[in-house]
Design an enzyme around this catalytic site. Structure first.
Site, PDB file in Angstrom:
ATOM      1  N   HIS A 359     -44.628  17.759  29.481  1.00 29.11           N
ATOM      2  CA  HIS A 359     -45.387  16.505  29.540  1.00 29.11           C
ATOM      3  C   HIS A 359     -45.517  15.916  30.916  1.00 29.11           C
ATOM      4  CE1 HIS A 359     -46.096  15.342  25.321  1.00 29.11           C
ATOM      5  NE2 HIS A 359     -45.020  16.052  25.070  1.00 29.11           N
ATOM      6  N   LYS A 535     -50.865   0.371  29.548  1.00 31.92           N
ATOM      7  CA  LYS A 535     -50.022   1.562  29.637  1.00 31.92           C
ATOM      8  C   LYS A 535     -48.732   1.155  30.316  1.00 31.92           C
ATOM      9  CE  LYS A 535     -53.501   3.459  31.837  1.00 31.92           C
ATOM     10  NZ  LYS A 535     -53.674   4.802  31.320  1.00 31.92           N
ATOM     11  N   ARG A 536     -47.712   2.038  30.312  1.00 31.92           N
ATOM     12  CA  ARG A 536     -46.507   1.724  31.055  1.00 31.92           C
ATOM     13  C   ARG A 536     -46.863   1.379  32.504  1.00 31.92           C
ATOM     14  NH1 ARG A 536     -41.441   2.547  28.520  1.00 31.92           N
ATOM     15  NH2 ARG A 536     -40.629   1.692  30.456  1.00 31.92           N
ATOM     16  N   LYS A 541     -49.648   5.320  37.849  1.00 34.05           N
ATOM     17  CA  LYS A 541     -50.752   4.819  37.025  1.00 34.05           C
ATOM     18  C   LYS A 541     -51.584   3.770  37.776  1.00 34.05           C
ATOM     19  CE  LYS A 541     -48.445   5.757  32.571  1.00 34.05           C
ATOM     20  NZ  LYS A 541     -49.401   6.486  31.703  1.00 34.05           N
ATOM     21  N   THR A 643     -53.419   9.362  26.618  1.00 33.86           N
ATOM     22  CA  THR A 643     -54.043   9.265  25.305  1.00 33.86           C
ATOM     23  C   THR A 643     -54.700   7.897  25.148  1.00 33.86           C
ATOM     24  OG1 THR A 643     -51.865   8.632  24.443  1.00 33.86           O
ATOM     25  CG2 THR A 643     -52.588  10.913  24.059  1.00 33.86           C
ATOM     26  N   LYS A 647     -58.253   6.707  23.184  1.00 34.71           N
ATOM     27  CA  LYS A 647     -58.401   5.619  22.213  1.00 34.71           C
ATOM     28  C   LYS A 647     -59.519   4.668  22.646  1.00 34.71           C
ATOM     29  CE  LYS A 647     -53.374   5.633  21.797  1.00 34.71           C
ATOM     30  NZ  LYS A 647     -52.193   4.956  22.381  1.00 34.71           N
TER      31      LYS A 647
HETATM   32  C1  LIG Z   1     -51.480   5.195  23.519  1.00 30.16           C
HETATM   33  C2  LIG Z   1     -50.335   4.387  23.938  1.00 30.16           C
HETATM   34  C3  LIG Z   1     -49.694   4.664  25.150  1.00 30.16           C
HETATM   35  C4  LIG Z   1     -50.155   5.747  26.096  1.00 30.16           C
HETATM   36  O1  LIG Z   1     -51.092   5.192  26.992  1.00 30.16           O
HETATM   37  P1  LIG Z   1     -51.543   5.960  28.322  1.00 30.16           P
HETATM   38  O2  LIG Z   1     -52.653   5.122  28.828  1.00 30.16           O
HETATM   39  O3  LIG Z   1     -52.009   7.310  27.881  1.00 30.16           O
HETATM   40  O4  LIG Z   1     -50.379   5.996  29.213  1.00 30.16           O
HETATM   41  C5  LIG Z   1     -48.631   3.873  25.521  1.00 30.16           C
HETATM   42  N1  LIG Z   1     -48.204   2.854  24.747  1.00 30.16           N
HETATM   43  C6  LIG Z   1     -48.803   2.549  23.593  1.00 30.16           C
HETATM   44  C7  LIG Z   1     -48.313   1.403  22.798  1.00 30.16           C
HETATM   45  C8  LIG Z   1     -49.885   3.304  23.132  1.00 30.16           C
HETATM   46  O5  LIG Z   1     -50.463   3.003  21.971  1.00 30.16           O
END
Ligand SMILES: *Cc1c(COP(=O)(O)O)cnc(C)c1O
Length: 799
Positions: A359, A535-536, A541, A643, A647
């Protein structure tokens, strides 16, 4: 399996209401006249849960009858969120439940939000595991998820004067209605001690410290409940509950010592997705859940009477990152020491069963454990790892043990018959950078499975306005076959469809505005562009790039207030690891900028910055449907897949992004003209890092950026105080994540977006094309790929 045997017939609302009241009284012991909303929520959940049990048993029986292969997904994280809507929608019960509650004077939407958000994960890796469980059930592949039942999930984030503070999370403070405790399913897990070897290579391990792993099962319901799998989470218990001798001696605290030692193992989720190595408790957690899970799956395998040599015909085990990497040595140990398999045969058999998903390319995130610690905690495994190390050196020249450490990535690689990356670009970089030599020795082992997201949660359930429009337009087959969304394409030139698409987006934006007003005191205009980065919080990022651009935009607005500005709301969401100082500084800077910008009378109608605290799955479900613009701006080569990007695009947001992770494939699918690309490529990033003083050069070349950095230094956003020496020093000196070289292109691309957004019709057309072309990014497609290319597992559903 004929499908209607598993599809429960729907109850009437009256019957359903009766069942809710019955549960309220007999399961909760509450008088309906005095029950709280939370009591009603539990009663509703139990009523829904009753309808899960039949298809769950049916699935289990069918699996035993078919004697096929089961998939075991080992993951230290499952970021599940709330389950009630998921289960209700998959059972087709949402209309009935809504009506039934109305008869009882209750509101379905108001009750479901009372469920605690199960945050047994940090971010993308854990959420992927949750999406995979959903898809495994929808595809009807017999599977178990295995993990830890953490008492405390990811911390709750609060802002105090803009600074992140962390509070313990307590999701189990309320009754977890979805799990079934299994007091009879327990295994002893040992640590430490010594090993007695016999002459045939087998051994007996005598551990000194022991804990009990106890199972809790949560049914995972697939679409229309045609199939239900199980998530089995382990909780740690003491072998001896209570030291009665100590108690009788008057040592009341000491009497509970064994209990607190054991319970520590499943007490907390480590709140960092990149750098938790070296911590003894973490290694213990990893072994704890691997050991219990392997014993459990071997018991199931043996109960069916198979010969141990056929294990790989019945068992596929997937290691989600290196956290379960001890599955290799543990399976070898069980095969050799307890099942009498010869050592070399055991290695081959274990490898046939195991797959490993990588990952990350971040070197600090590749787990390494000190040899001393491994040897001390797991002496038998250490001996096995030493042998694997010798074999690997002989065969490939690549060590597993190096500089006094066990390299878990290499260990996972040599013990897996397939190693997969999570996007096309990431997989190529894994071959080139992470496992260069191992890949040269085993060129067929690394494969790609680009991540995906479940459309049940991330479109159907979370975005009712849009999914209703889609179903009206093309029917509802898309829910289990997301590539059907391409049937929307001809409609994007139909004015009525576009109007409806825009209406759905606006409804979601109004709902989000209201929620932000009520829960976060933010006043935002639903007609502004909603620009979202969730995101985190991590340097790679690059939330920092986003907030610097925000300041530059604010400056431009103040310089020329007479120009035409496209109103924007910049929305941030995300947590920083508690020990990650730079990420916490970025959070504070965003909050500081928000406080300054949001009250500026010159700009406040054009620019607002909102950062609601405590981002989690439930918040993602609110934000994603309302996004116009999706920020996917990581340093190229650093985001394995992402991911969140999927979304957001699926829900009709346009992406501004770098050529990184799955962004590359998203852009290929939605079309370059419907995606805002900027920034250096992964290759250019590596080249740029070799140039001296590239950050300073980039800052000097961009007067806008230089001004922004000057303002931060002058304390424009921090009451005159120079609060951000760490950020500024980092940017001027090395800027490892290349914020400064990418700034100008990012800024210019954002200004093009301002212009394009004003052409509402064309923007909506592009947004609709994003939705129509994102079907490939369903986790159903990903899981079908794992099943055929890695697991050799089959669907049990006939249609
Ligand atoms: C989808 C999701 C992530 C992953 O987000 P990235 O933008 O791909 O880092 C992290 N936290 C939550 C709550 C999510 O639903």
């Amino acid at each position: 399996m004929p499908k209607d045997t598993l599809t429960p017939t729907l109850p009437t609302a009256a019957r359903f209401a009766d069942d809710i009241v019955t549960h309220l009284m007999s399961s909760l012991g509450k008088d309906p006249d005095h029950a709280s909303d939370n009591d009603w929520r539990v009663a509703l959940s139990l009523t829904v849960r009753d309808r899960v049990v039949d298809p769950w048993f049916e699935s289990t029986r069918a699996t035993y009858a078919a004697a096929g292969k089961r998939v075991y997904y080992l993951s230290l994280e499952f970021l599940i969120g709330r389950l009630i809507e998921d289960v209700t929608i998959n059972l087709g019960l949402e209309k009935v439940a809504t009506k039934a509650l109305k008869r009882l004077g209750k509101d379905y939407d108001a009750l479901v939000v009372l469920e605690a958000d199960a945050a047994l994960g940090n971010g993308g890796l854990g959420r992927l595991a949750a999406c995979f469980l959903d898809s495994l059930s929808t595809l009807g592949i017999p599977a178990y998820g295995y993990g830890i039942r953490y008492e405390h999930g990811l911390f709750e984030q609060h802002f105090r004067d803009g600074v992140q503070v962390e509070n313990a999370e307590a999701w189990l403070a309320q009754r977890n209605v979805w799990e079934f405790e299994r007091p009879e399913v327990t295994y002893e897990v040992g640590f430490g001690g010594h090993v007695d070897y016999t002459e045939d290579g087998a051994a007996t391990w005598h551990p000194t410290d022991k804990v009990i792993a106890k199972a809790y099962d949560t049914p995972v319901v697939g679409w229309q409940a045609k199939w239900v799998n199980t998530l089995r989470l382990w909780s740690a218990l003491p072998v001896v509950n209570f030291d009665l001798d100590a108690f009788n001696r008057g040592d009341h605290l000491g009497a509970s010592a064994p209990e607190s030692f054991a319970r520590t193992l499943s007490r907390v989720l480590y709140p960092d997705d990149t750098t938790d190595q070296g911590k003894e408790l973490r290694l213990k957690q990893e072994y704890f859940f691997v050991a219990a899970s392997l014993r459990d799956l071997l018991r199931r395998f043996q109960s069916e009477g198979y010969e141990i040599e056929t294990l790989a015909d019945h068992v596929a085990i997937q290691m989600n990152d290196t956290h379960p990497a001890l599955a290799g040595p543990e399976l070898i140990r069980l095969l050799v020491d307890e099942h009498g398999v010869a050592f070399d045969a055991a290695i081959d058999l274990a490898r046939e069963c195991l797959g490993y998903t990588n990952h990350t390319l971040l070197p600090e995130a590749l787990e390494r454990w000190s040899e001393g610690l491994v040897k001390h905690l797991l002496p038998r495994h250490y001996a096995i790892i030493c042998l694997l190390n010798l074999r690997s050196l002989e065969a490939t020249g690549t060590p597993i043990l190096e500089h006094g450490e066990v390299k878990m990535g290499e260990l996972s690689f040599v013990m897996a018959h397939r190693v997969n990356g999570v996007s096309a670009l990431h997989t190529e970089l894994v071959k080139e950078l992470v496992f260069h030599d191992l890949h040269a020795a085993y060129p067929d082992r690394i494969v790609n499975q680009t991540n995906g997201v479940t459309p049940r949660r991330w479109l159907l359930s979370t975005n009712a306005p849009l999914s209703t429009l889609i179903t009206k337009t093309i029917g509802d087959d898309w829910v289990a076959d997301l590539e059907q969304l391409t049937a929307l394409e001809p409609h994007v030139d139909n004015a009525a469809f576009l109007r409806n698409f825009d209406k759905a987006k606006r409804a979601n934006k109004v709902a989000l505005s209201n929620w932000l007003r009520d829960h976060h005191g933010a006043a935002i205009d639903p007609d502004a562009m909603f620009d979202i980065q969730i995101k985190r919080i991590h340097e790679y990022k690059r939330q920092l790039l986003n907030i610097l651009e925000t300041i530059a935009l604010w400056n431009d607005m103040r310089d020329t207030p007479t120009a035409t500005w496209t109103p924007r709301v910049k929305i941030f969401g995300g947590k920083a690891a508690p020990g990650y100082a730079m990420a916490k500084s970025v959070i504070r800077l965003i909050n500081d900028v928000a406080a300054t910008v949001n009250t500026d009378p010159v700009t406040r109608d054009w620019l607002q910055v909102v950062f609601p605290e405590n981002y989690n799955v439930s918040m993602a479900e609110r934000l994603i449907p309302a996004a116009d613009l999706s920020e996917q701006i990581s340093t190229a080569g650093k985001e394995a897949s992402g991911t969140g990007n999927m979304k957001l695009s699926l829900n009709g947001a346009l992406t501004i992004g770098t050529l990184d992770g799955a962004n590359v494939e998203i852009r290929d699918h939605v079309g370059a003209e419907n995606f805002y690309l900027f920034g250096l490529t992964a290759e250019q990033v590596r080249a740029r890092r070799t140039q001296p003083d590239y950050a300073r050069a980039a800052i000097e070349a961009s007067p806008r950026l230089k001004r922004v950095l000057g303002q931060i230094a002058d304390g424009v956003f921090s009451g005159g105080e120079n609060r951000y020496g760490d950020i500024l020093g980092m940017l001027w000196d090395h800027d490892y994540f290349l914020v400064t070289p990418d700034f100008a292109d990012y800024f210019e691309t954002q200004r093009q977006i301002d212009v394009d957004y004003r052409d509402r019709k064309d923007w909506t057309r592009k947004a609709a094309l994003n939705t129509a072309r994102m079907g490939w990014f369903s986790s159903d497609r990903t899981i079908a790929g794992y099943a055929s290319d890695i697991w050799g597992a089959k669907s049990m559903l006939t249609n």
